[in-house]
Design an enzyme around this catalytic site. Structure first.
Site, PDB file in Angstrom:
ATOM      1  N   TYR A   1      36.284  45.218  32.820  1.00 25.87           N
ATOM      2  CA  TYR A   1      37.795  45.263  33.195  1.00 25.87           C
ATOM      3  C   TYR A   1      38.163  43.822  32.864  1.00 25.87           C
ATOM      4  O   TYR A   1      37.471  42.592  33.255  1.00 25.87           O
ATOM      5  CB  TYR A   1      37.760  45.280  34.746  1.00 25.87           C
ATOM      6  CG  TYR A   1      39.065  45.218  35.432  1.00 25.87           C
ATOM      7  CD1 TYR A   1      40.252  45.868  34.972  1.00 25.87           C
ATOM      8  CD2 TYR A   1      39.337  44.305  36.354  1.00 25.87           C
ATOM      9  CE1 TYR A   1      41.603  45.671  35.639  1.00 25.87           C
ATOM     10  CE2 TYR A   1      40.689  44.153  37.066  1.00 25.87           C
ATOM     11  CZ  TYR A   1      41.608  44.898  36.570  1.00 25.87           C
ATOM     12  OH  TYR A   1      42.927  44.670  37.178  1.00 25.87           O
TER      13      TYR A   1
ATOM     14  N   ASP B   1      30.943  48.095  39.007  1.00 30.24           N
ATOM     15  CA  ASP B   1      32.455  48.475  38.938  1.00 30.24           C
ATOM     16  C   ASP B   1      32.798  49.805  38.884  1.00 30.24           C
ATOM     17  O   ASP B   1      32.359  50.342  37.739  1.00 30.24           O
ATOM     18  CB  ASP B   1      33.449  47.722  38.260  1.00 30.24           C
ATOM     19  CG  ASP B   1      34.977  47.841  38.645  1.00 30.24           C
ATOM     20  OD1 ASP B   1      35.240  48.983  39.305  1.00 30.24           O
ATOM     21  OD2 ASP B   1      35.772  46.836  38.295  1.00 30.24           O
TER      22      ASP B   1
ATOM     23  N   LYS C   1      43.124  52.369  43.416  1.00 31.29           N
ATOM     24  CA  LYS C   1      43.142  53.467  42.456  1.00 31.29           C
ATOM     25  C   LYS C   1      43.042  54.901  43.178  1.00 31.29           C
ATOM     26  O   LYS C   1      43.955  55.197  44.169  1.00 31.29           O
ATOM     27  CB  LYS C   1      41.984  53.552  41.586  1.00 31.29           C
ATOM     28  CG  LYS C   1      42.461  51.910  40.696  1.00 31.29           C
ATOM     29  CD  LYS C   1      43.413  51.728  40.067  1.00 31.29           C
ATOM     30  CE  LYS C   1      43.534  50.253  39.354  1.00 31.29           C
ATOM     31  NZ  LYS C   1      42.443  49.585  38.729  1.00 31.29           N
TER      32      LYS C   1
END
Ligand SMILES: *Cc1c(COP(=O)(O)O)cnc(C)c1O
Length: 384
Positions: free
Chosen positions: A103, A175, A200
């Site tokens: 990310y 992650d 999310k």
């Protein structure tokens, strides 16, 4: 709760034993009043609101049930959870291995803040598997993983990577936001810390931020808790409440996102404006076999490489979309589409694709409507 129940059942009941209401009360509290003066300095588990209230304890219990961990720490957002996990294992002089498809803001934290703290980052090919060992030195302390990779959707060979990193004594962090902890169980595979952006899918409604780090065993859990305490990392009770409420429906919502994502991915793979679809559940994906071995499903987020097209024509086509929103984040009920080339930073593992890269989030609108919307935008890009 019986250990034998399936995930959807466990997530609905986790953490709420012994209460008459289905949902927990939301205490808005900094000060927690203790029963007597002796309790101020002796024993009470959370004598101050920053250390968490009832709703936080229940959310942590649900996260531990989901990820199979012994303890969890909550953070104000996903990025803060990533940086908390890293800070709980690293010290000056260490080296950190980071997947090249990590990310973007995690990469920026490593390059900017960890560098300033005297921690060196080495990026490795997310497809390295056991070859990750080539990057390990006497200073290497930890490895930061993410599968599928952000934007480019490579799948790690986790058992191969972990057999090398565990033998070298490294702490592993993943992650796990894409799978929401439902489709991938990294702690069961031997990963030490699993991080999620609760913003999310656990929240699921695009209206709150949150993050969590879940630990596999007591040693890493202790330094994680101490780091959260030292930095004053906490999550507001309203946010904890809406995320816990979202987690009760996490499994059935993900099944809808999975089905919609696959339908859109298959449709796009056959579209004449599309060069390639980056969706690990499609057999055409180069890491499909690894995904099928380690994951039990796919969420609604995937990539699309278009055939070459000028930016003006692409933007005009995307601006014809009526149902897909242009916005960052994902995991809510709504569909989103963004061009990602400006976000793409890779050191070692990715060749610029043949055309523009899009990221699609398949929401819960009717799938036939979503497909018609995509066709209405992309059909105009096809030359005869
Ligand atoms: C969104 C995201 C984060 C950060 O979450 P925020 O709550 O937006 O800070 C971290 N990792 C991944 C993979 C993400 O998609």
């Amino acid at each position: 709760m019986s250990e034998g129940h399936r995930e959807a059942t466990r997530l609905i009941h986790a953490g709420r034993q012994g209460r008459r209401t289905v949902n927990p009360p939301v205490e808005r509290a900094s000060t927690v009043l203790l029963p007597d003066v002796e309790s101020l300095y002796g024993g009470a588990r959370a004598p101050y609101g920053r250390m968490g209230l009832g709703v936080h304890a229940e959310l942590k219990a649900a996260l531990c049930a989901l990820e199979g961990g012994v303890a969890a720490e909550l953070a104000p957002n996903g990025l803060a959870a990533v940086t908390l996990a890293l800070a709980s294992v690293l010290k000056a002089g260490d080296e950190l291995l980071v997947s090249d498809s990590i990310y973007g803001p995690t990469r920026r934290f490593c390059e900017r803040t960890l560098t300033r703290w005297g921690v060196r980052t080495r990026f490795f090919d997310p497809r390295a598997g056991a070859r990750i060992g080539e990057h390990i030195t006497a200073q290497t302390r930890a490895v930061m993983l993410e599968s599928p990779g952000s934007l480019t959707f490579e799948i790690h060979d986790l058992p191969a990577i972990l057999s090398v990193t565990r033998a070298a004594g490294l702490t592993s962090i993943i992650d796990n936001t894409w799978s929401a902890g439902v489709f991938l169980k990294p702690l069961a595979l031997g990963v030490d810390l699993s991080v999620q952006a609760l913003t999310k899918y656990p929240c699921g409604h695009a209206d709150a931020f949150g993050g969590a780090v879940i630990a596999r065993e007591a040693g890493t859990a202790r330094s994680l808790a101490e780091t959260a305490q030292d930095w004053g990392v906490s999550l507001g009770p309203e946010e904890a409440y809406v995320i816990l409420r979202g987690m009760r429906t996490l499994v059935p919502r993900l099944k809808l996102h999975e089905a919609a994502g696959l339908a859109l991915a298959r449709h796009l793979a056959a579209h004449r404006a599309v060069a390639r679809v980056l969706h690990p559940a499609l057999p055409s994906h180069p890491d499909h076999a690894l995904w099928a071995r380690d994951f039990t499903g796919a969420s609604g987020l995937f990539g699309v490489v278009l055939k070459p097209v000028e930016t003006d024509r692409l933007n005009a086509a995307l601006n014809r979309l009526e149902l897909f929103g242009f916005g960052f984040s994902w995991g809510g009920f709504e569909s989103l589409a963004i061009p990602c080339d400006p976000q793409l930073h890779r050191d070692c593992s990715w060749q610029d694709p043949e055309g523009p890269l899009l990221r699609i989030h398949a929401g819960m609108e009717d799938t036939a409507d979503l497909i018609a919307d995509l066709d209405g935008a992309l059909d105009g890009l096809v030359h005869d």
